[in-house]
Write a protein that holds these residues in place. Structure first.
Motif, PDB file in Angstrom:
ATOM      1  N   LYS A  26      37.523  -9.090 -13.229  1.00 17.99           N
ATOM      2  CA  LYS A  26      36.341  -9.170 -12.375  1.00 17.99           C
ATOM      3  C   LYS A  26      35.973  -7.793 -11.842  1.00 17.99           C
ATOM      4  CE  LYS A  26      34.576 -11.348  -8.163  1.00 17.99           C
ATOM      5  NZ  LYS A  26      34.914 -12.221  -7.002  1.00 17.99           N
ATOM      6  N   ALA A  27      36.989  -7.016 -11.457  1.00 16.25           N
ATOM      7  CA  ALA A  27      36.725  -5.660 -10.972  1.00 16.25           C
ATOM      8  C   ALA A  27      36.113  -4.797 -12.065  1.00 16.25           C
ATOM      9  CB  ALA A  27      38.028  -5.033 -10.462  1.00 16.25           C
ATOM     10  N   ALA A  28      36.534  -5.001 -13.318  1.00 17.34           N
ATOM     11  CA  ALA A  28      35.965  -4.225 -14.421  1.00 17.34           C
ATOM     12  C   ALA A  28      34.493  -4.571 -14.636  1.00 17.34           C
ATOM     13  CB  ALA A  28      36.760  -4.477 -15.697  1.00 17.34           C
ATOM     14  N   VAL A  29      34.164  -5.862 -14.532  1.00 16.88           N
ATOM     15  CA  VAL A  29      32.759  -6.279 -14.682  1.00 16.88           C
ATOM     16  C   VAL A  29      31.908  -5.690 -13.555  1.00 16.88           C
ATOM     17  CG1 VAL A  29      31.221  -8.263 -14.704  1.00 16.88           C
ATOM     18  CG2 VAL A  29      33.376  -8.364 -15.938  1.00 16.88           C
ATOM     19  N   ILE A 107      32.791   0.634 -20.073  1.00 12.13           N
ATOM     20  CA  ILE A 107      34.232   0.393 -20.166  1.00 12.13           C
ATOM     21  C   ILE A 107      34.541  -0.054 -21.591  1.00 12.13           C
ATOM     22  CG2 ILE A 107      36.145  -1.009 -19.345  1.00 12.13           C
ATOM     23  CD1 ILE A 107      34.858  -1.097 -16.646  1.00 12.13           C
ATOM     24  N   ASP A 108      35.287   0.769 -22.309  1.00 16.38           N
ATOM     25  CA  ASP A 108      35.572   0.505 -23.712  1.00 16.38           C
ATOM     26  C   ASP A 108      36.834  -0.321 -23.902  1.00 16.38           C
ATOM     27  OD1 ASP A 108      35.134   1.101 -26.639  1.00 16.38           O
ATOM     28  OD2 ASP A 108      37.089   2.046 -26.370  1.00 16.38           O
ATOM     29  N   ALA A 179      37.041   4.422 -20.242  1.00 11.71           N
ATOM     30  CA  ALA A 179      35.582   4.428 -20.196  1.00 11.71           C
ATOM     31  C   ALA A 179      35.055   5.520 -21.120  1.00 11.71           C
ATOM     32  CB  ALA A 179      35.078   4.646 -18.772  1.00 11.71           C
ATOM     33  N   VAL A 180      33.929   5.252 -21.753  1.00 14.95           N
ATOM     34  CA  VAL A 180      33.321   6.202 -22.684  1.00 14.95           C
ATOM     35  C   VAL A 180      31.839   6.326 -22.369  1.00 14.95           C
ATOM     36  CG1 VAL A 180      34.994   5.727 -24.517  1.00 14.95           C
ATOM     37  CG2 VAL A 180      32.893   4.383 -24.382  1.00 14.95           C
ATOM     38  N   GLN A 181      31.261   7.401 -22.865  1.00 19.88           N
ATOM     39  CA  GLN A 181      29.817   7.593 -22.763  1.00 19.88           C
ATOM     40  C   GLN A 181      29.171   6.792 -23.886  1.00 19.88           C
ATOM     41  OE1 GLN A 181      27.983   9.090 -20.536  1.00 19.88           O
ATOM     42  NE2 GLN A 181      25.994   9.201 -21.524  1.00 19.88           N
ATOM     43  N   ASP A 182      28.520   5.713 -23.530  1.00 16.52           N
ATOM     44  CA  ASP A 182      27.966   4.797 -24.524  1.00 16.52           C
ATOM     45  C   ASP A 182      26.614   5.298 -25.036  1.00 16.52           C
ATOM     46  OD1 ASP A 182      27.900   2.658 -26.165  1.00 16.52           O
ATOM     47  OD2 ASP A 182      27.372   1.185 -24.642  1.00 16.52           O
TER      48      ASP A 182
END
Length: 208
Positions: A26-29, A107-108, A179-182
């Motif tokens: 949930k924290a990631a979302v 977030i990858d 995390a990545v630059q999407d």
């Protein structure tokens, strides 16, 4: 094959794994939503001129379309030769969004490691004691009288046992987030293509 420790299994079943795993997800979302909102705020503050009454671009009035305002650009002057091969001063106007990297974080990967260690130690102490008591009595009244002998034997056995139990519980949890630059959304990429067409080069006016 040794039988599983039913007590350890019971204690593991009492651990709220749904809460332990669900909370980081949930924290990631929520972090992903905050990252998207940060991208919108960056575009609004960097790419557009600030209004006299600043408002929230997204949540100001959810019932209406958002009005970002006038595009913000940067203008600078430089010298180069014109079509007549003569040096001349020109000015170039470029939108900020066309020359600024736009953060678009996604977030990858997310890994949750949970370790549980249950240790039980039981110590039993046993002590015993044994007592034996014997009592013999003899009596007679005359030499022709039979001798009377009374014998009493008593035995006592005591045993005491005690058990001491030590329990240790160790829990550890590690969360790894990558995390990545999407890639930019299709709409944002098209908007940047249009901003490139807005780049204007004009001859600078020569002051009198």
């Amino acid at each position: 094959m040794p039988a599983p420790d039913t007590r350890a299994v019971s204690e593991l079943q009492q651990i709220p794994f749904a809460h332990l795993i669900g909370s980081p997800l949930k924290a990631a979302v929520e972090a992903q939503a905050l990252a998207a909102q940060s991208t919108i705020e960056f575009i609004h503050k960097v790419g557009f001129k600030e209004k006299a009454e600043p408002t929230d671009l997204v949540f100001a009035n959810p019932t209406q379309d958002a009005d970002a305002g006038e595009l913000r650009s940067v203008t600078f002057s430089y010298k180069k030769k014109d079509e007549n091969d003569e040096p001349k001063t020109f000015s170039l106007t470029v939108p900020f969004l066309a020359i600024t990297p736009i953060p678009y974080i996604r977030i990858d990967e997310m890994t949750i490691d949970f370790n549980a260690k249950l240790t039980d130690a039981v110590t039993r102490n046993t002590s015993s004691s044994f007592e034996l008591g014997t009592e013999v009595k003899a009596s007679y009244s005359a030499f022709w009288s039979p001798v009377k002998v009374d014998a009493r034997v008593s035995a006592t056995f005591n045993q005491k046992s005690s058990a001491t139990e030590n329990s240790q519980r160790e829990y550890s949890m590690q969360i790894h987030v990558r995390a990545v630059q999407d890639e930019m959304p299709a709409g944002l990429s098209r908007m940047l293509d249009m901003l490139e067409q807005a780049i204007q080069e004009t001859p600078a006016t020569t002051p009198a």
